[in-house]
Scaffold this active site. Structure first.
Site, PDB file in Angstrom:
ATOM      1  N   ASP A  55      28.512  34.103  60.801  1.00 37.29           N
ATOM      2  CA  ASP A  55      29.716  34.874  60.499  1.00 37.29           C
ATOM      3  C   ASP A  55      30.801  33.929  59.993  1.00 37.29           C
ATOM      4  OD1 ASP A  55      31.924  36.530  60.442  1.00 37.29           O
ATOM      5  OD2 ASP A  55      31.475  37.504  62.357  1.00 37.29           O
ATOM      6  N   HIS A  56      31.153  34.070  58.720  1.00 36.62           N
ATOM      7  CA  HIS A  56      32.113  33.164  58.100  1.00 36.62           C
ATOM      8  C   HIS A  56      33.546  33.395  58.590  1.00 36.62           C
ATOM      9  CE1 HIS A  56      33.127  30.010  55.536  1.00 36.62           C
ATOM     10  NE2 HIS A  56      32.699  30.446  54.373  1.00 36.62           N
ATOM     11  N   ARG A  57      33.778  34.480  59.315  1.00 31.20           N
ATOM     12  CA  ARG A  57      35.099  34.682  59.906  1.00 31.20           C
ATOM     13  C   ARG A  57      35.371  33.639  60.994  1.00 31.20           C
ATOM     14  NH1 ARG A  57      35.000  40.407  62.430  1.00 31.20           N
ATOM     15  NH2 ARG A  57      33.038  39.504  63.211  1.00 31.20           N
TER      16      ARG A  57
END
Length: 334
Positions: A238-240
């Protein structure tokens, strides 16, 4: 004019409703020759969960190739003895999981969940293992506190959960609470894939099929071509929460654990003690002190026994290894 306006509004709402049905695939018509297959309850839950995950997480995929020739040779050397002594198959899955656990300890942010504007980093490492059922459905049983297990414990847990999953014998608690997921898609001869993150986790690893590949081998006498066993590892994250550099460092460390068993001793540290049913503990112990179990790296309490050459590891610690039934409680210290 008012009637026209109402009619227009109805047309608009009808169009929106029709578009939603098309988007959801509900309005597709079947021909008489088509076969209608109803989704199972598990398949419906999985579909909704995966769609929600794609809407929730900013999925990014990274890939790396690992040379597991030494690892494969190590497994071939011990798998027969493992079956004889433990009555369990030693597959690659628990070995891969052990490597993932070791890498997660060095990159703990991947063992987290994302809640709005904050990251919840989990202390427990609970590994979900994607398991394919005979009807094609997927279920993800969870090995709770997987970092407490040695390789024997992981192998027994993987085999037990897989068998009971396929026989529909899992209880609801055994498919909850995962903090990171592993899937061995190589079991189906797949090179690699882009797995969807299992919410509310932020990462998943897929191991592809093991292939014999020509490879350049560097030596002090020059380079030459040899046949090596290679595997492609896919990491979805998850790039968040996780940036690319952190994820790639994690993936590289995982590759290093698998690449060379001899160099990365901490992955298999204590195996000689495992196979002769001993657990190695640090020397120079004092009454009431703590030591480190070399089979799992966890601290264990030490208690004096009547015979000085023996010490006892706590019963709880042995249970964590899932080997309490075939391990004696008193362990000889070298």
């Amino acid at each position: 004019q008012r009637q026209m306006c109402i009619r227009d509004r109805k047309d608009i709402f009808a169009h929106i409703s029709k578009k939603k049905k098309l988007d959801n695939g509900e309005s597709v018509k079947a021909n008489k020759s088509d076969q209608i297959i109803e989704l199972s309850r598990l398949a419906k839950i999985t579909a909704d969960h995966m769609i929600n995950s794609k809407k929730t997480s900013a999925h990014v995929n990274s890939f790396i190739e690992a040379d597991i020739t030494n690892l494969s040779d190590w497994r071939d050397k011990y798998k027969v003895k493992f079956m004889e002594e433990e009555n369990e198959k030693l597959t690659f899955t628990p070995i891969f999981i052990q490597a993932v656990i070791s890498a997660l300890k060095e990159f703990p942010l991947l063992n987290s969940s994302f809640d709005g504007d904050k990251i919840i980093q989990k202390k427990d490492i609970n590994i979900g293992m994607a398991t394919a059922l005979e009807n094609g459905d997927i279920i993800v049983p969870v090995i709770k506190n997987a970092d407490h297990f040695n390789l024997i414990g992981l192998a027994k847990s993987v085999n037990d959960l897989s068998i009971r999953a396929r026989n529909k014998k899992l209880n609801s608690d055994e498919i909850k609470g995962g903090t990171f997921t592993v899937t061995n898609i190589g079991n189906f001869q797949t090179l690699t894939g882009t797995p969807i993150i299992n919410q509310p986790q932020i990462g998943i690893i897929a191991f592809g099929v093991i292939r014999k590949m020509p490879s350049v081998i560097e030596t002090s006498n020059g380079d030459f071509i040899g046949i090596r066993k290679k595997i492609i590892i896919s990491h979805s994250y998850d790039h968040r929460v996780i940036n690319g550099v952190y994820a790639l460092k994690f993936l590289t460390k995982l590759m290093q654990y698998l690449d060379d068993v001899k160099k990365e001793k901490n992955l298999f540290e204590g195996e000689c003690f495992v196979f002769d049913k001993r657990v190695a503990l640090d020397n120079k112990l004092e009454k009431g002190s703590y030591s480190i179990c070399h089979a799992c790296g966890m601290p264990v309490s030490i208690q004096d026994q009547k015979r000085k050459e023996y010490r006892a590891v706590s019963y709880t610690h042995l249970r964590a290894h899932e080997t309490v039934l075939d391990l004696v409680c008193r362990l000889l210290l070298e």
